[in-house]
Design a protein around this motif. Structure first.
Motif, PDB file in Angstrom:
ATOM      1  N   LYS A 220     -15.878 -12.514  15.304  1.00  0.00           N
ATOM      2  CA  LYS A 220     -15.598 -11.243  15.986  1.00  0.00           C
ATOM      3  C   LYS A 220     -16.890 -10.501  16.292  1.00  0.00           C
ATOM      4  O   LYS A 220     -17.052  -9.934  17.376  1.00  0.00           O
ATOM      5  CB  LYS A 220     -14.702 -10.357  15.111  1.00  0.00           C
ATOM      6  N   LYS A 221     -17.815 -10.494  15.328  1.00  0.00           N
ATOM      7  CA  LYS A 221     -19.083  -9.795  15.547  1.00  0.00           C
ATOM      8  C   LYS A 221     -19.882 -10.463  16.657  1.00  0.00           C
ATOM      9  O   LYS A 221     -20.488  -9.789  17.509  1.00  0.00           O
ATOM     10  CB  LYS A 221     -19.904  -9.780  14.250  1.00  0.00           C
ATOM     11  N   ALA A 222     -19.872 -11.780  16.678  1.00  0.00           N
ATOM     12  CA  ALA A 222     -20.593 -12.498  17.731  1.00  0.00           C
ATOM     13  C   ALA A 222     -20.002 -12.197  19.101  1.00  0.00           C
ATOM     14  O   ALA A 222     -20.739 -11.994  20.074  1.00  0.00           O
ATOM     15  CB  ALA A 222     -20.542 -13.998  17.448  1.00  0.00           C
ATOM     16  N   LEU A 223     -18.667 -12.132  19.197  1.00  0.00           N
ATOM     17  CA  LEU A 223     -18.021 -11.811  20.468  1.00  0.00           C
ATOM     18  C   LEU A 223     -18.287 -10.359  20.872  1.00  0.00           C
ATOM     19  O   LEU A 223     -18.354 -10.045  22.059  1.00  0.00           O
ATOM     20  CB  LEU A 223     -16.523 -12.068  20.372  1.00  0.00           C
ATOM     21  N   GLU A 224     -18.444  -9.490  19.894  1.00  0.00           N
ATOM     22  CA  GLU A 224     -18.805  -8.097  20.198  1.00  0.00           C
ATOM     23  C   GLU A 224     -20.185  -8.037  20.843  1.00  0.00           C
ATOM     24  O   GLU A 224     -20.386  -7.330  21.834  1.00  0.00           O
ATOM     25  CB  GLU A 224     -18.783  -7.269  18.911  1.00  0.00           C
ATOM     26  N   VAL A 432     -19.112  -1.304  22.168  1.00  0.00           N
ATOM     27  CA  VAL A 432     -19.552  -2.105  23.311  1.00  0.00           C
ATOM     28  C   VAL A 432     -19.898  -1.214  24.497  1.00  0.00           C
ATOM     29  O   VAL A 432     -20.935  -1.391  25.149  1.00  0.00           O
ATOM     30  CB  VAL A 432     -18.453  -3.123  23.702  1.00  0.00           C
ATOM     31  N   GLN A 433     -19.046  -0.232  24.766  1.00  0.00           N
ATOM     32  CA  GLN A 433     -19.280   0.668  25.898  1.00  0.00           C
ATOM     33  C   GLN A 433     -20.552   1.485  25.686  1.00  0.00           C
ATOM     34  O   GLN A 433     -21.328   1.702  26.634  1.00  0.00           O
ATOM     35  CB  GLN A 433     -18.081   1.609  26.070  1.00  0.00           C
ATOM     36  N   ALA A 434     -20.790   1.928  24.456  1.00  0.00           N
ATOM     37  CA  ALA A 434     -22.004   2.698  24.165  1.00  0.00           C
ATOM     38  C   ALA A 434     -23.252   1.851  24.406  1.00  0.00           C
ATOM     39  O   ALA A 434     -24.247   2.324  24.982  1.00  0.00           O
ATOM     40  CB  ALA A 434     -21.964   3.193  22.723  1.00  0.00           C
ATOM     41  N   ILE A 490     -32.560 -16.308  23.727  1.00  0.00           N
ATOM     42  CA  ILE A 490     -32.668 -15.733  22.372  1.00  0.00           C
ATOM     43  C   ILE A 490     -33.185 -14.307  22.458  1.00  0.00           C
ATOM     44  O   ILE A 490     -32.690 -13.396  21.776  1.00  0.00           O
ATOM     45  CB  ILE A 490     -33.593 -16.605  21.495  1.00  0.00           C
ATOM     46  N   LEU A 491     -34.164 -14.090  23.325  1.00  0.00           N
ATOM     47  CA  LEU A 491     -34.749 -12.756  23.476  1.00  0.00           C
ATOM     48  C   LEU A 491     -33.716 -11.774  24.044  1.00  0.00           C
ATOM     49  O   LEU A 491     -33.636 -10.612  23.609  1.00  0.00           O
ATOM     50  CB  LEU A 491     -35.969 -12.844  24.387  1.00  0.00           C
ATOM     51  N   LYS A 492     -32.907 -12.226  24.984  1.00  0.00           N
ATOM     52  CA  LYS A 492     -31.881 -11.358  25.568  1.00  0.00           C
ATOM     53  C   LYS A 492     -30.800 -11.002  24.558  1.00  0.00           C
ATOM     54  O   LYS A 492     -30.339  -9.854  24.502  1.00  0.00           O
ATOM     55  CB  LYS A 492     -31.258 -12.041  26.786  1.00  0.00           C
ATOM     56  N   VAL A 493     -30.396 -11.981  23.743  1.00  0.00           N
ATOM     57  CA  VAL A 493     -29.392 -11.699  22.707  1.00  0.00           C
ATOM     58  C   VAL A 493     -29.966 -10.745  21.660  1.00  0.00           C
ATOM     59  O   VAL A 493     -29.286  -9.824  21.196  1.00  0.00           O
ATOM     60  CB  VAL A 493     -28.910 -13.008  22.050  1.00  0.00           C
ATOM     61  N   ALA A 494     -31.238 -10.952  21.314  1.00  0.00           N
ATOM     62  CA  ALA A 494     -31.890 -10.043  20.352  1.00  0.00           C
ATOM     63  C   ALA A 494     -31.956  -8.623  20.913  1.00  0.00           C
ATOM     64  O   ALA A 494     -31.794  -7.644  20.167  1.00  0.00           O
ATOM     65  CB  ALA A 494     -33.298 -10.552  20.036  1.00  0.00           C
ATOM     66  N   ARG A 495     -32.163  -8.504  22.238  1.00  0.00           N
ATOM     67  CA  ARG A 495     -32.169  -7.182  22.878  1.00  0.00           C
ATOM     68  C   ARG A 495     -30.795  -6.511  22.718  1.00  0.00           C
ATOM     69  O   ARG A 495     -30.717  -5.310  22.445  1.00  0.00           O
ATOM     70  CB  ARG A 495     -32.511  -7.355  24.361  1.00  0.00           C
ATOM     71  N   THR A 496     -29.733  -7.288  22.865  1.00  0.00           N
ATOM     72  CA  THR A 496     -28.388  -6.736  22.703  1.00  0.00           C
ATOM     73  C   THR A 496     -28.124  -6.336  21.260  1.00  0.00           C
ATOM     74  O   THR A 496     -27.542  -5.269  20.992  1.00  0.00           O
ATOM     75  CB  THR A 496     -27.335  -7.767  23.154  1.00  0.00           C
ATOM     76  N   ILE A 497     -28.533  -7.172  20.322  1.00  0.00           N
ATOM     77  CA  ILE A 497     -28.338  -6.856  18.892  1.00  0.00           C
ATOM     78  C   ILE A 497     -29.088  -5.581  18.541  1.00  0.00           C
ATOM     79  O   ILE A 497     -28.592  -4.719  17.797  1.00  0.00           O
ATOM     80  CB  ILE A 497     -28.799  -8.038  18.014  1.00  0.00           C
ATOM     81  N   ALA A 498     -30.300  -5.424  19.080  1.00  0.00           N
ATOM     82  CA  ALA A 498     -31.074  -4.202  18.846  1.00  0.00           C
ATOM     83  C   ALA A 498     -30.374  -2.996  19.453  1.00  0.00           C
ATOM     84  O   ALA A 498     -30.337  -1.911  18.843  1.00  0.00           O
ATOM     85  CB  ALA A 498     -32.474  -4.360  19.427  1.00  0.00           C
ATOM     86  N   ASP A 499     -29.796  -3.163  20.640  1.00  0.00           N
ATOM     87  CA  ASP A 499     -29.051  -2.055  21.265  1.00  0.00           C
ATOM     88  C   ASP A 499     -27.862  -1.644  20.411  1.00  0.00           C
ATOM     89  O   ASP A 499     -27.562  -0.451  20.268  1.00  0.00           O
ATOM     90  CB  ASP A 499     -28.563  -2.472  22.657  1.00  0.00           C
ATOM     91  N   MET A 500     -27.169  -2.618  19.855  1.00  0.00           N
ATOM     92  CA  MET A 500     -25.997  -2.318  19.032  1.00  0.00           C
ATOM     93  C   MET A 500     -26.380  -1.602  17.739  1.00  0.00           C
ATOM     94  O   MET A 500     -25.587  -0.845  17.177  1.00  0.00           O
ATOM     95  CB  MET A 500     -25.246  -3.606  18.690  1.00  0.00           C
ATOM     96  N   SER A 501     -27.610  -1.836  17.286  1.00  0.00           N
ATOM     97  CA  SER A 501     -28.075  -1.168  16.059  1.00  0.00           C
ATOM     98  C   SER A 501     -28.832   0.120  16.361  1.00  0.00           C
ATOM     99  O   SER A 501     -29.313   0.795  15.442  1.00  0.00           O
ATOM    100  CB  SER A 501     -28.954  -2.116  15.246  1.00  0.00           C
ATOM    101  N   GLY A 502     -28.955   0.451  17.650  1.00  0.00           N
ATOM    102  CA  GLY A 502     -29.612   1.699  18.039  1.00  0.00           C
ATOM    103  C   GLY A 502     -31.119   1.642  18.023  1.00  0.00           C
ATOM    104  O   GLY A 502     -31.781   2.687  17.979  1.00  0.00           O
ATOM    105  N   SER A 503     -31.694   0.450  18.075  1.00  0.00           N
ATOM    106  CA  SER A 503     -33.148   0.290  18.033  1.00  0.00           C
ATOM    107  C   SER A 503     -33.690  -0.010  19.422  1.00  0.00           C
ATOM    108  O   SER A 503     -33.173  -0.879  20.127  1.00  0.00           O
ATOM    109  CB  SER A 503     -33.519  -0.839  17.063  1.00  0.00           C
TER     110      SER A 503
END
Length: 527
Positions: A220-224, A432-434, A490-503
């Motif tokens: 679920k987290k990966a799909l988010e 996701v919307q945020a 990998i860099l693009k996914v890391a960018r998304t993970i950082a966005d989700m954590s507010g970094s």
């Protein structure tokens, strides 16, 4: 562009006929490319005949009989003269029944039933034998062209009027029958304009919801993350682990469509006649799930007059390929270029058409033919060669285009029997919307809508890393022998993970998690 009359008269039998010429505006469609058509009509001395020229196909030429019958049904005598209709420009192929209504109106002009100036109007629709005006496909792209061409009024079949009203700045009239149109121009009974389409608040959370999925927190987290960044996902797991269930609920957490995305998607669906009469604008992201027996033409598009395939119907939405390894390998390889270019070009003898196909690819597959390779409790009955052959149906280049790999394990009894409430789609979609709003702000003016579409020239600029993150990625790149495409993803996914954590800056944990999402190809495809 109005009706033009000339004063020559001639007789044919007991009927005196005036030489007349008229020009009526219509619109045509080839793929998504709408084009203006001038329906020119001339009546002149000679053996009575009714000919249509201008590179018209069989369907267009058959309109002669439909229009003759429609005139008789309304008590109008067909001109006893030589009637020639030219569909200009003559070097552009005309297909379908979309020009029927314009030809019918042209005949009304030369018979004197329409005398007013109609140069600012365009006519689209099929006329039946009894005079009813039938709906046609592709109305929205044609009406949008009419707006750009400066036409003030567009007459379309009544069933297409709501769809046509999506185009702002043009008055749409829905025509039910040829007789109604005659009464409109004679002012006996004026057709009321169609009310402009109003966008309604969209309901995303219906019968399917992530709250239905027990356990599978990692998946679920990966799909988010995938929904937040628009990333492609590959799920591998044994039968019954919930891969399809997860994929079908992914659309409920995707961000809302912009108006421009809705128009783009509706245009594609309109060409295929898939637009709902009651909801003409596509406001929910499409979910397309073709069967694994689909042909290459069905997936990419094709036909004598090329029509959109499943990848274009999934534009701005999600394409789900269940049982990925069961698809024909050559069919799957067709996906590679469209996934990179976000468009597919189909060349046929009739012409070349380009359709948009910017979609999220979500695929699910078993790890082997029996489905239990690597299962914690059930024994796999496949031999090593069978497993290798099964996995080899997915080529390395196609596998490289999946940003996120997810292993979906069997759900434990304690999880599936638990009465505890799971997180709903509405709650996940807020996050996701945020994250997507952060990306919209970041990419303002670039034409990029999400992290998955970051261009190479912007990658280093928007994916700023800490030293620790850069060192981690360097070590992974060298030890795993990653390709340049894998590095970018990998860099693009890391960018998304950082966005989700507010970094704003990508840190070591973001890189580490993104790398974990690229590990299954090493587990299953490393031999």
């Amino acid at each position: 562009m109005s009706t033009t009359l000339k004063g020559e008269t001639f007789s044919c039998g007991n009927v005196v006929t005036i030489y007349m010429f008229a020009k009526v505006n219509s619109l045509g469609l080839f793929g998504l490319n709408a084009f203006s058509v001038d329906v020119e009509i001339e009546t002149s001395k000679g053996t009575p005949a009714f000919d249509i020229v201008g590179l018209a196909d069989t369907v267009v030429k058959e309109s002669r009989e439909r229009i003759r019958s429609a005139l008789r049904e309304n008590g109008i005598a067909f001109p006893l003269a030589r009637v020639i209709v030219n569909l200009a420009p003559a070097d552009t192929k005309k297909s379908g029944s979309v020009h029927d209504l314009a030809i019918f109106v042209a005949l009304l002009c030369v018979t004197g039933n329409i005398t007013e100036d109609i140069s600012n109007s365009a006519f689209i629709g099929e006329v039946s034998l009894n005079g009813a005006v039938r709906p046609v496909n592709g109305v929205l792209p044609m009406v949008l062209l009419a707006k750009r061409a400066g036409f003030e009024n567009v007459f379309v079949p009544a069933e297409n009027a709501y769809e046509a009203s999506v185009a702002e700045g043009v008055t749409v009239y829905g025509v039910e029958s040829a007789g109604q149109l005659i009464k409109h121009f004679s002012r006996e009974a004026v057709i009321l304009p169609q009310k402009p389409y109003e966008i309604k608040a969209e309901e995303y959370f219906d019968a399917v919801d992530f709250a239905d999925v027990k356990g599978q927190y990692a998946a679920k987290k990966a799909l988010e993350y995938a929904a937040a960044g628009g990333h492609n996902v590959l799920m591998i797991g044994s039968p019954g682990s919930g891969k399809s269930m997860l994929a079908k609920r992914l659309t409920t957490i995707l961000p809302a469509m912009t108006f421009e995305e809705s128009i783009e998607t509706t245009n594609v669906h309109s060409v295929c006649g898939l637009v709902s009469k009651d909801a003409p604008l596509v406001t929910r992201r499409p979910f397309r799930s073709p069967h694994h027996t689909i042909s290459a033409a069905g997936l990419a598009g094709g036909g004598t007059v090329p029509r959109p395939g499943e990848i274009s119907l999934a534009h701005n939405g999600l394409l789900f390929l269940d049982e990925l390894a069961e698809f024909d390998r050559r069919t799957l390889e067709i996906l590679r270029q469209p996934m990179e270019d976000k468009q597919v070009t189909i060349a046929r003898a009739a012409g070349t058409v380009t359709y948009p196909c910017s979609f999220m690819l979500v695929a699910a597959m078993n790890p082997c033919p029996c489905g239990y390779y690597g299962h914690p409790t059930k024994k796999c009955i496949c031999g090593k060669k069978q497993v290798a052959h099964y996995l080899s149906k997915i080529s390395g280049p196609l596998l490289d285009r999946f940003d996120i790999h997810i292993e979906v394990p069997p759900v434990e009894f304690e999880r599936i029997s638990s009465a505890a409430k799971e997180e709903s789609s509405a709650q996940i979609r807020e996050r996701v919307q945020a994250a997507r709003e952060l990306q919209n702000k970041r990419f303002t003016g670039t034409g990029i809508s999400c992290n998955a579409k970051i261009t190479p020239e912007l990658l280093s600029q928007v994916c700023e890393m800490t030293d620790a993150a850069r060192d981690t990625l360097k070590n992974v790149f060298e030890k795993m022998g990653l390709s340049a495409r894998a590095y970018d993803r990998i860099l693009k996914v890391a960018r998304t993970i950082a966005d989700m954590s507010g970094s704003e800056i990508i840190d070591k944990p973001h890189i580490a998690q993104a790398v974990q999402f690229r590990s299954l190809d090493r587990k299953y495809w490393a031999g």
